[in-house]
Design a protein around this motif. Structure first.
Motif, PDB file in Angstrom:
ATOM      1  N   LEU A 119     -20.390  38.465  95.453  1.00  0.00           N
ATOM      2  CA  LEU A 119     -19.974  37.890  94.180  1.00  0.00           C
ATOM      3  C   LEU A 119     -18.812  38.627  93.542  1.00  0.00           C
ATOM      4  O   LEU A 119     -18.153  38.091  92.652  1.00  0.00           O
ATOM      5  CB  LEU A 119     -21.166  37.879  93.207  1.00  0.00           C
ATOM      6  CG  LEU A 119     -22.403  37.107  93.684  1.00  0.00           C
ATOM      7  CD1 LEU A 119     -23.497  37.179  92.641  1.00  0.00           C
ATOM      8  CD2 LEU A 119     -22.039  35.660  94.004  1.00  0.00           C
ATOM      9  N   ILE A 244     -35.429  45.663  92.836  1.00  0.00           N
ATOM     10  CA  ILE A 244     -34.451  45.318  91.806  1.00  0.00           C
ATOM     11  C   ILE A 244     -33.723  46.565  91.323  1.00  0.00           C
ATOM     12  O   ILE A 244     -32.490  46.604  91.247  1.00  0.00           O
ATOM     13  CB  ILE A 244     -35.141  44.602  90.630  1.00  0.00           C
ATOM     14  CG1 ILE A 244     -35.716  43.257  91.086  1.00  0.00           C
ATOM     15  CG2 ILE A 244     -34.162  44.401  89.475  1.00  0.00           C
ATOM     16  CD1 ILE A 244     -36.448  42.519  89.999  1.00  0.00           C
ATOM     17  N   ILE A 258     -22.223  43.407  95.236  1.00  0.00           N
ATOM     18  CA  ILE A 258     -23.167  42.511  94.565  1.00  0.00           C
ATOM     19  C   ILE A 258     -23.192  41.195  95.327  1.00  0.00           C
ATOM     20  O   ILE A 258     -22.160  40.551  95.505  1.00  0.00           O
ATOM     21  CB  ILE A 258     -22.751  42.264  93.104  1.00  0.00           C
ATOM     22  CG1 ILE A 258     -22.697  43.577  92.338  1.00  0.00           C
ATOM     23  CG2 ILE A 258     -23.729  41.313  92.429  1.00  0.00           C
ATOM     24  CD1 ILE A 258     -22.243  43.416  90.904  1.00  0.00           C
ATOM     25  N   LEU A 260     -25.314  37.337  96.343  1.00  0.00           N
ATOM     26  CA  LEU A 260     -26.096  36.250  95.774  1.00  0.00           C
ATOM     27  C   LEU A 260     -27.588  36.452  96.001  1.00  0.00           C
ATOM     28  O   LEU A 260     -28.410  36.155  95.130  1.00  0.00           O
ATOM     29  CB  LEU A 260     -25.645  34.916  96.390  1.00  0.00           C
ATOM     30  CG  LEU A 260     -26.368  33.659  95.910  1.00  0.00           C
ATOM     31  CD1 LEU A 260     -26.151  33.455  94.415  1.00  0.00           C
ATOM     32  CD2 LEU A 260     -25.892  32.441  96.696  1.00  0.00           C
ATOM     33  N   SER A 262     -29.329  39.195  96.082  1.00  0.00           N
ATOM     34  CA  SER A 262     -29.888  40.156  95.130  1.00  0.00           C
ATOM     35  C   SER A 262     -30.170  39.502  93.790  1.00  0.00           C
ATOM     36  O   SER A 262     -31.204  39.764  93.156  1.00  0.00           O
ATOM     37  CB  SER A 262     -28.923  41.335  94.951  1.00  0.00           C
ATOM     38  OG  SER A 262     -28.719  42.008  96.178  1.00  0.00           O
ATOM     39  N   ILE A 263     -29.255  38.633  93.334  1.00  0.00           N
ATOM     40  CA  ILE A 263     -29.442  37.964  92.052  1.00  0.00           C
ATOM     41  C   ILE A 263     -30.606  36.975  92.111  1.00  0.00           C
ATOM     42  O   ILE A 263     -31.498  36.982  91.251  1.00  0.00           O
ATOM     43  CB  ILE A 263     -28.150  37.230  91.635  1.00  0.00           C
ATOM     44  CG1 ILE A 263     -26.973  38.224  91.580  1.00  0.00           C
ATOM     45  CG2 ILE A 263     -28.346  36.542  90.298  1.00  0.00           C
ATOM     46  CD1 ILE A 263     -27.150  39.315  90.564  1.00  0.00           C
ATOM     47  N   SER A 266     -34.020  38.792  92.484  1.00  0.00           N
ATOM     48  CA  SER A 266     -34.435  39.458  91.248  1.00  0.00           C
ATOM     49  C   SER A 266     -34.985  38.455  90.238  1.00  0.00           C
ATOM     50  O   SER A 266     -35.987  38.715  89.563  1.00  0.00           O
ATOM     51  CB  SER A 266     -33.244  40.213  90.644  1.00  0.00           C
ATOM     52  OG  SER A 266     -32.763  41.194  91.539  1.00  0.00           O
ATOM     53  N   ILE A 267     -34.326  37.299  90.135  1.00  0.00           N
ATOM     54  CA  ILE A 267     -34.796  36.266  89.203  1.00  0.00           C
ATOM     55  C   ILE A 267     -36.191  35.777  89.591  1.00  0.00           C
ATOM     56  O   ILE A 267     -37.085  35.629  88.746  1.00  0.00           O
ATOM     57  CB  ILE A 267     -33.801  35.088  89.157  1.00  0.00           C
ATOM     58  CG1 ILE A 267     -32.472  35.549  88.538  1.00  0.00           C
ATOM     59  CG2 ILE A 267     -34.372  33.921  88.370  1.00  0.00           C
ATOM     60  CD1 ILE A 267     -31.388  34.501  88.574  1.00  0.00           C
TER      61      ILE A 267
END
Length: 310
Positions: A119, A244, A258, A260, A262-263, A266-267
């Motif tokens: 990202l 996280i 960073i 995608l 990981s995001i 985490s969500i």
């Protein structure tokens, strides 16, 4: 106020534990990439934990230390293998706990196995990262599955042991002591190079001491306490927070990319954790507000919270 603090205390404790694990994992990733042997690092870490916790166990639990005999250790181990955590799938709280656990698991798998597109500064993805992924594409998932299986088993074992021997300091000291011996034996079997036991550099020394006192000492004591207070499912559900925090440290300390995965992971972990905690609190409210009907030593609560005879 005190009741609210008591209710949230295990949650705050587990978040701190996972934060501590993430710091330890980041430090160990740094020193292992620097050339330190993983078994040697584990041996020193567990030895530091045993040395750090032994005085605390002696002063805080000296009156119960005599209760720990070889017979009790053996019986605890056998009974722990037969122990299990019960979830009532017929009520909303039980379904929420299962759903929350599955969502957390899905988020953790995404964090661990799926990277996704970068990202920030996609052009900085290095060739070394690609080569590393190719080399570890087979062994990585195998070790990940084995580690997750053993980690899950520890929570179930601890849940059963804490009922018969609820003394976190002495039990963690014993675990660290025998773990250090095991790691040392394995290290000597796989390599007889004595020079690798020499710790070089201040970062290596600090990481080993910090990892022993915090990662293998403090964190395990707190987790054992949380297992005794809230059960194995509640405590283990916080494990994805480790990933996280570790991802954040990778980005800001180790300057990792960073991505995608990981995001998204985490969500999902946060959403699953919220669902699980809601189910856990709802279950506690149902059993707290419903007088127990004893028959054959069992109590059953249906989905609406009404009491029924078994």
């Amino acid at each position: 106020m005190s009741t609210c603090f008591k209710q949230w205390k295990p949650i705050f404790a587990m978040i701190i534990v996972e934060f501590g694990f993430a710091v330890v994992n980041t430090l160990f990733k740094k020193i292992l990439n620097g050339g330190m042997d993983q078994l040697v690092a584990s041996t020193y870490r567990l030895a530091v934990s045993a040395i750090f916790l032994a005085p605390l166990a002696w002063f805080l639990e000296r009156n119960v230390a005599s209760k720990l005999t070889a017979r009790i250790i053996f019986s605890l181990f056998i009974s722990a293998l037969l122990g299990q955590e019960i979830v009532n799938i017929n009520c909303k709280s039980g379904k929420a706990k299962i759903l929350g656990t599955l969502v957390c698991l899905g988020g953790a798998l995404i964090l661990a196995l799926y990277k996704g597109m970068p990202l920030i500064n996609p052009s900085k993805s290095s060739t070394n990262e690609i080569n590393h992924n190719k080399r570890s594409s087979l062994l990585g998932p195998i070790f990940l599955f084995a580690g997750s299986f053993v980690w899950s088993a520890w929570f179930l074992l601890q849940a059963r042991i804490s009922k018969d021997y609820p003394y976190q300091y002495s039990s963690t000291t014993i675990m660290s002591f025998f773990g250090a011996i095991q790691s040392a034996i394995l290290s000597l079997i796989f390599s007889k190079n004595i020079s690798k036991w020499i710790i070089k550099g201040g970062l290596d020394i600090f990481s080993v001491i910090f990892g022993g006192m915090v990662g293998s000492g403090f964190c395990y004591v707190v987790m054992s306490w949380c297992v005794k207070q809230k059960g194995a499912v509640f405590t283990s559900a916080f494990t994805p927070f480790n990933q996280i925090f570790a991802a954040v440290f990778d980005i800001f300390i180790l300057h990792a990319q960073i991505r995608l995965g990981s995001i998204l992971g985490s969500i999902l972990v946060i959403i699953g954790m919220y669902i699980l905690l809601w189910g856990k609190n709802k279950e506690e409210e149902i059993y707290k507000n419903s007088p127990a009907i004893e028959k054959s030593g069992q109590v059953e609560v249906n989905g609406g919270g009404e009491r029924t005879n078994p």
